[in-house]
Write an enzyme that holds these catalytic residues in place. Structure first.
Site, PDB file in Angstrom:
ATOM      1  N   LYS A  99       4.170  19.399 -33.840  1.00 59.94           N
ATOM      2  CA  LYS A  99       4.239  17.704 -33.902  1.00 59.94           C
ATOM      3  C   LYS A  99       4.999  17.503 -32.623  1.00 59.94           C
ATOM      4  O   LYS A  99       6.152  17.760 -32.631  1.00 59.94           O
ATOM      5  CB  LYS A  99       4.662  17.271 -35.143  1.00 59.94           C
ATOM      6  CG  LYS A  99       3.591  17.552 -36.436  1.00 59.94           C
ATOM      7  CD  LYS A  99       4.087  16.784 -37.513  1.00 59.94           C
ATOM      8  CE  LYS A  99       3.171  16.733 -38.519  1.00 59.94           C
ATOM      9  NZ  LYS A  99       1.913  17.522 -38.722  1.00 59.94           N
ATOM     10  N   ASP A 133      -0.509  18.630 -32.695  1.00 58.56           N
ATOM     11  CA  ASP A 133      -0.940  17.747 -34.037  1.00 58.56           C
ATOM     12  C   ASP A 133      -1.081  16.419 -33.555  1.00 58.56           C
ATOM     13  O   ASP A 133      -0.329  15.913 -32.660  1.00 58.56           O
ATOM     14  CB  ASP A 133       0.005  17.770 -35.015  1.00 58.56           C
ATOM     15  CG  ASP A 133       0.029  19.393 -35.829  1.00 58.56           C
ATOM     16  OD1 ASP A 133      -0.897  20.093 -35.413  1.00 58.56           O
ATOM     17  OD2 ASP A 133       0.979  19.387 -36.750  1.00 58.56           O
ATOM     18  N   MET A 134      -1.992  15.647 -34.465  1.00 61.42           N
ATOM     19  CA  MET A 134      -1.933  14.155 -33.977  1.00 61.42           C
ATOM     20  C   MET A 134      -1.282  13.487 -35.392  1.00 61.42           C
ATOM     21  O   MET A 134      -1.617  13.977 -36.510  1.00 61.42           O
ATOM     22  CB  MET A 134      -3.309  13.698 -34.010  1.00 61.42           C
ATOM     23  CG  MET A 134      -3.472  12.148 -33.576  1.00 61.42           C
ATOM     24  SD  MET A 134      -2.697  11.878 -32.112  1.00 61.42           S
ATOM     25  CE  MET A 134      -3.815  12.279 -31.012  1.00 61.42           C
ATOM     26  N   ARG A 183      -9.291  19.870 -31.711  1.00 61.73           N
ATOM     27  CA  ARG A 183      -9.298  20.158 -33.033  1.00 61.73           C
ATOM     28  C   ARG A 183      -9.724  18.838 -33.786  1.00 61.73           C
ATOM     29  O   ARG A 183      -8.604  18.104 -33.789  1.00 61.73           O
ATOM     30  CB  ARG A 183      -7.898  20.871 -33.736  1.00 61.73           C
ATOM     31  CG  ARG A 183      -8.215  21.158 -35.110  1.00 61.73           C
ATOM     32  CD  ARG A 183      -6.713  21.795 -35.609  1.00 61.73           C
ATOM     33  NE  ARG A 183      -6.014  20.943 -35.650  1.00 61.73           N
ATOM     34  CZ  ARG A 183      -4.649  21.016 -35.277  1.00 61.73           C
ATOM     35  NH1 ARG A 183      -4.188  22.183 -34.597  1.00 61.73           N
ATOM     36  NH2 ARG A 183      -3.630  20.336 -35.575  1.00 61.73           N
ATOM     37  N   GLY A 187      -8.199  13.208 -40.928  1.00 58.97           N
ATOM     38  CA  GLY A 187      -6.930  12.306 -40.583  1.00 58.97           C
ATOM     39  C   GLY A 187      -6.142  12.102 -42.043  1.00 58.97           C
ATOM     40  O   GLY A 187      -6.796  12.188 -43.046  1.00 58.97           O
ATOM     41  N   LYS A 200     -14.589   6.902 -47.284  1.00 55.07           N
ATOM     42  CA  LYS A 200     -14.708   8.241 -47.040  1.00 55.07           C
ATOM     43  C   LYS A 200     -16.327   8.671 -46.230  1.00 55.07           C
ATOM     44  O   LYS A 200     -16.165   9.478 -45.263  1.00 55.07           O
ATOM     45  CB  LYS A 200     -14.642   9.051 -48.258  1.00 55.07           C
ATOM     46  CG  LYS A 200     -14.648  10.623 -48.100  1.00 55.07           C
ATOM     47  CD  LYS A 200     -14.970  11.467 -49.385  1.00 55.07           C
ATOM     48  CE  LYS A 200     -15.566  12.705 -49.326  1.00 55.07           C
ATOM     49  NZ  LYS A 200     -15.470  13.584 -48.204  1.00 55.07           N
ATOM     50  N   THR A 230     -11.629  21.421 -41.182  1.00 54.96           N
ATOM     51  CA  THR A 230     -11.919  20.828 -42.087  1.00 54.96           C
ATOM     52  C   THR A 230     -12.423  21.695 -43.202  1.00 54.96           C
ATOM     53  O   THR A 230     -12.649  22.906 -43.035  1.00 54.96           O
ATOM     54  CB  THR A 230     -13.300  20.044 -41.937  1.00 54.96           C
ATOM     55  OG1 THR A 230     -13.742  19.241 -43.182  1.00 54.96           O
ATOM     56  CG2 THR A 230     -14.448  20.714 -41.522  1.00 54.96           C
ATOM     57  N   HIS A 231     -12.012  21.368 -44.498  1.00 55.40           N
ATOM     58  CA  HIS A 231     -12.571  22.161 -45.803  1.00 55.40           C
ATOM     59  C   HIS A 231     -14.004  21.773 -46.393  1.00 55.40           C
ATOM     60  O   HIS A 231     -14.167  22.140 -47.524  1.00 55.40           O
ATOM     61  CB  HIS A 231     -11.640  22.238 -46.920  1.00 55.40           C
ATOM     62  CG  HIS A 231     -10.225  22.318 -46.211  1.00 55.40           C
ATOM     63  ND1 HIS A 231      -9.375  21.240 -46.023  1.00 55.40           N
ATOM     64  CD2 HIS A 231      -9.454  23.529 -45.921  1.00 55.40           C
ATOM     65  CE1 HIS A 231      -8.131  21.684 -45.369  1.00 55.40           C
ATOM     66  NE2 HIS A 231      -8.217  23.113 -45.422  1.00 55.40           N
ATOM     67  N   ARG A 293      -1.120  17.023 -48.657  1.00 54.14           N
ATOM     68  CA  ARG A 293      -2.168  17.844 -49.218  1.00 54.14           C
ATOM     69  C   ARG A 293      -2.667  17.387 -50.691  1.00 54.14           C
ATOM     70  O   ARG A 293      -3.724  17.415 -50.761  1.00 54.14           O
ATOM     71  CB  ARG A 293      -1.738  19.233 -49.380  1.00 54.14           C
ATOM     72  CG  ARG A 293      -1.068  19.868 -48.033  1.00 54.14           C
ATOM     73  CD  ARG A 293      -2.162  20.191 -47.192  1.00 54.14           C
ATOM     74  NE  ARG A 293      -2.572  19.016 -46.267  1.00 54.14           N
ATOM     75  CZ  ARG A 293      -2.206  18.405 -45.146  1.00 54.14           C
ATOM     76  NH1 ARG A 293      -1.002  18.985 -44.898  1.00 54.14           N
ATOM     77  NH2 ARG A 293      -2.664  17.448 -44.552  1.00 54.14           N
TER      78      ARG A 293
HETATM   79  P1  FDA Z   1     -11.972  16.307 -47.559  1.00 53.73           P
HETATM   80  O1  FDA Z   1     -10.686  15.814 -47.857  1.00 53.73           O
HETATM   81  O2  FDA Z   1     -13.135  15.383 -47.853  1.00 53.73           O
HETATM   82  O3  FDA Z   1     -12.304  17.584 -48.555  1.00 53.73           O
HETATM   83  C1  FDA Z   1     -13.268  18.185 -48.667  1.00 53.73           C
HETATM   84  C2  FDA Z   1     -13.017  19.289 -49.800  1.00 53.73           C
HETATM   85  O4  FDA Z   1     -12.013  20.220 -49.508  1.00 53.73           O
HETATM   86  C3  FDA Z   1     -12.461  18.451 -51.144  1.00 53.73           C
HETATM   87  O5  FDA Z   1     -13.350  17.918 -51.768  1.00 53.73           O
HETATM   88  C4  FDA Z   1     -11.906  19.773 -51.605  1.00 53.73           C
HETATM   89  O6  FDA Z   1     -12.706  20.465 -52.361  1.00 53.73           O
HETATM   90  C5  FDA Z   1     -11.062  20.638 -50.602  1.00 53.73           C
HETATM   91  N1  FDA Z   1     -10.039  20.195 -50.130  1.00 53.73           N
HETATM   92  C6  FDA Z   1      -9.535  19.350 -49.163  1.00 53.73           C
HETATM   93  N2  FDA Z   1      -8.271  19.161 -49.086  1.00 53.73           N
HETATM   94  C7  FDA Z   1      -7.664  19.920 -50.233  1.00 53.73           C
HETATM   95  C8  FDA Z   1      -6.376  20.098 -50.619  1.00 53.73           C
HETATM   96  N3  FDA Z   1      -5.388  19.480 -50.317  1.00 53.73           N
HETATM   97  N4  FDA Z   1      -6.201  20.955 -51.583  1.00 53.73           N
HETATM   98  C9  FDA Z   1      -7.333  21.483 -52.436  1.00 53.73           C
HETATM   99  N5  FDA Z   1      -8.767  21.339 -51.776  1.00 53.73           N
HETATM  100  C10 FDA Z   1      -9.021  20.541 -50.686  1.00 53.73           C
HETATM  101  N6  FDA Z   1      -4.442  15.776 -40.051  1.00 53.73           N
HETATM  102  C11 FDA Z   1      -3.939  15.042 -39.179  1.00 53.73           C
HETATM  103  O7  FDA Z   1      -3.789  13.828 -39.465  1.00 53.73           O
HETATM  104  N7  FDA Z   1      -3.317  15.516 -38.085  1.00 53.73           N
HETATM  105  C12 FDA Z   1      -3.237  16.963 -37.680  1.00 53.73           C
HETATM  106  O8  FDA Z   1      -2.906  17.267 -36.895  1.00 53.73           O
HETATM  107  C13 FDA Z   1      -4.089  17.745 -38.818  1.00 53.73           C
HETATM  108  N8  FDA Z   1      -4.048  18.892 -38.534  1.00 53.73           N
HETATM  109  C14 FDA Z   1      -4.989  19.714 -39.330  1.00 53.73           C
HETATM  110  C15 FDA Z   1      -5.370  21.256 -38.984  1.00 53.73           C
HETATM  111  C16 FDA Z   1      -6.096  21.678 -39.695  1.00 53.73           C
HETATM  112  C17 FDA Z   1      -6.400  23.186 -39.599  1.00 53.73           C
HETATM  113  C18 FDA Z   1      -6.850  21.143 -40.885  1.00 53.73           C
HETATM  114  C19 FDA Z   1      -7.889  21.996 -41.754  1.00 53.73           C
HETATM  115  C20 FDA Z   1      -6.390  19.882 -41.158  1.00 53.73           C
HETATM  116  C21 FDA Z   1      -5.554  19.203 -40.568  1.00 53.73           C
HETATM  117  N9  FDA Z   1      -5.296  17.940 -40.783  1.00 53.73           N
HETATM  118  C22 FDA Z   1      -4.744  16.896 -39.981  1.00 53.73           C
HETATM  119  C23 FDA Z   1      -5.678  17.378 -42.189  1.00 53.73           C
HETATM  120  C24 FDA Z   1      -7.001  16.538 -42.132  1.00 53.73           C
HETATM  121  O9  FDA Z   1      -6.902  15.665 -41.367  1.00 53.73           O
HETATM  122  C25 FDA Z   1      -7.537  16.195 -43.503  1.00 53.73           C
HETATM  123  O10 FDA Z   1      -6.470  15.548 -44.348  1.00 53.73           O
HETATM  124  C26 FDA Z   1      -7.800  17.575 -44.553  1.00 53.73           C
HETATM  125  O11 FDA Z   1      -8.297  18.521 -43.838  1.00 53.73           O
HETATM  126  C27 FDA Z   1      -8.530  17.120 -45.562  1.00 53.73           C
HETATM  127  O12 FDA Z   1      -9.811  16.595 -45.163  1.00 53.73           O
HETATM  128  P2  FDA Z   1     -11.164  17.787 -45.167  1.00 53.73           P
HETATM  129  O13 FDA Z   1     -11.767  17.515 -43.719  1.00 53.73           O
HETATM  130  O14 FDA Z   1     -10.785  19.192 -45.547  1.00 53.73           O
HETATM  131  O15 FDA Z   1     -12.168  16.811 -46.147  1.00 53.73           O
END
Ligand code: FDA
Length: 311
Positions: A99, A133-134, A183, A187, A200, A230-231, A293
């Site tokens: 960061k 990171d952002m 990446r 957010g 969303k 993303t997850h 998280r």
């Molecule tokens: P979404 O939040 O819609 O989640 C999809 C599904 O994944 C959920 O329904 C759940 O099943 C599962 N899931 C997601 N988060 C979970 C959690 N915490 N615990 C359990 N299950 C979970 N953000 C940012 O602003 N700046 C950054 O630099 C980064 N860097 C970064 C790196 C990497 C490798 C990842 C994976 C993420 C980030 N993020 C980030 C965080 C990102 O912005 C975001 O908040 C999370 O990835 C959650 O969003 P999803 O895309 O996973 O989708």
């Protein structure tokens, strides 16, 4: 925004909570799900396990943000330089993500820029990438200006972009034009509707539109590197289908997930031969990061509650 999510994101920015909550045993127990330990050695050991058992590569980040003194930023930079040496010594396929506010962006932008340059050079010596990171939206201009300046000298540096911001398509195009690396994430911060999609469904649509650009012919022709952080299994699947339909090879892009989240999805991606990294966080300053998280999935709050009740 969901009220629980909003409350958790507000807590992440509360000074008293930041300073004191990490001492509470209940939080210390619960955070283990997302963080193998507070020290670099814990992260290295976790990465070695993932690599050995599942052939999953790693990204490390030492938790910390918004340092208020340059000495703390200097110490963070020294720590990461040593971390690249440890990666090289152990021959790990690992990268580091930093960061900029941890490297002094608020207190000394030009020294912060020097730190990033030194880290990029050390990363290159270790055969690795450096990621930026952002953070919250007021940092986006400064982060991207610094990124483009560093990219001119170091090609092994990438930056995170957030799909929830309205501005991201333009920011992405500038990085595609420069042949950089992004990446893409949804957010993680509490942002106003003046700068970010509040719903969303709109964030997800934005993510997919940006993803298509990232693996499109223009990006590939310019040597742009695409990483999808993303997850979200619907989004992961849509990217895979789009890549397949447009003739983009599996190794032309990469997925990145957080340690401890969607482990079965991580294993499946690795088994299916996709390029995958797991981001492993460590360090003592984990409270704001942990609150973000929890906010991503309010069901996680029940996990904390269960941990509270468990012996
Ligand atoms: P979404 O939040 O819609 O989640 C999809 C599904 O994944 C959920 O329904 C759940 O099943 C599962 N899931 C997601 N988060 C979970 C959690 N915490 N615990 C359990 N299950 C979970 N953000 C940012 O602003 N700046 C950054 O630099 C980064 N860097 C970064 C790196 C990497 C490798 C990842 C994976 C993420 C980030 N993020 C980030 C965080 C990102 O912005 C975001 O908040 C999370 O990835 C959650 O969003 P999803 O895309 O996973 O989708």
């Amino acid at each position: 925004m969901h009220p629980v999510r909003s409350a958790l994101l507000a807590a992440s920015e509360n000074r008293w909570m930041r300073a004191n909550a990490t001492r509470l045993p209940v939080f210390r127990r619960a955070v283990r799900r997302f963080m193998p330990g507070e020290h670099l050695d814990d992260a290295l050991a976790a990465a070695e396990g993932l690599s050995r058992q599942q052939r999953i590569a790693a990204i490390f980040t030492r938790l910390g943000e918004n340092v208020t003194e340059m000495t703390a930023a200097d110490a963070a930079a020294e720590h990461y330089l040593a971390a690249y040496d440890a990666i090289a010594q152990r021959r790990l396929d690992a990268q580091i993500s930093v960061k900029l506010t941890q490297l002094g962006l608020d207190v000394g932008p030009s020294r912060c820029r020097d730190h990033v340059g030194r880290l990029a050079a050390r990363a290159a010596a270790a055969g690795a990438m450096l990621w930026i990171d952002m953070e919250q939206h007021p940092y986006v201009d400064g982060t991207l200006a610094l990124y483009h300046a560093v990219l001119d000298e170091h090609r092994n540096v990438g930056v995170c972009l957030q799909a929830y911001l309205y501005r991201t398509a333009a920011d992405l195009q500038a990085i595609v034009d420069a042949g950089g690396a992004v990446r893409l994430v949804k957010g993680a911060y509490k942002e106003p509707a003046t700068v970010a999609y509040p719903k969303k469904v709109d964030v997800d649509a934005s993510y997919l539109a940006l993803a298509r650009t990232m693996i499109g012919p223009d990006a590939r022709a310019r040597g742009f590197r695409a990483v999808f952080g993303t997850h979200d299994v619907t989004i992961i699947d849509a990217i895979q289908q789009h890549a397949k339909a447009t003739g983009v090879a599996r190794d032309a892009y990469e997925f990145a997930l957080l340690y401890g989240i969607q482990r079965s999805v991580q294993q499946q991606l690795a088994r299916d031969g996709y390029r995958l990294r797991v981001l492993i966080s460590y360090g003592e300053y984990w409270f704001p990061w942990y609150m973000r998280r929890l906010a991503e999935r309010p069901a996680n709050v029940w996990f904390v509650a269960r941990t509270m009740l468990a012996k």
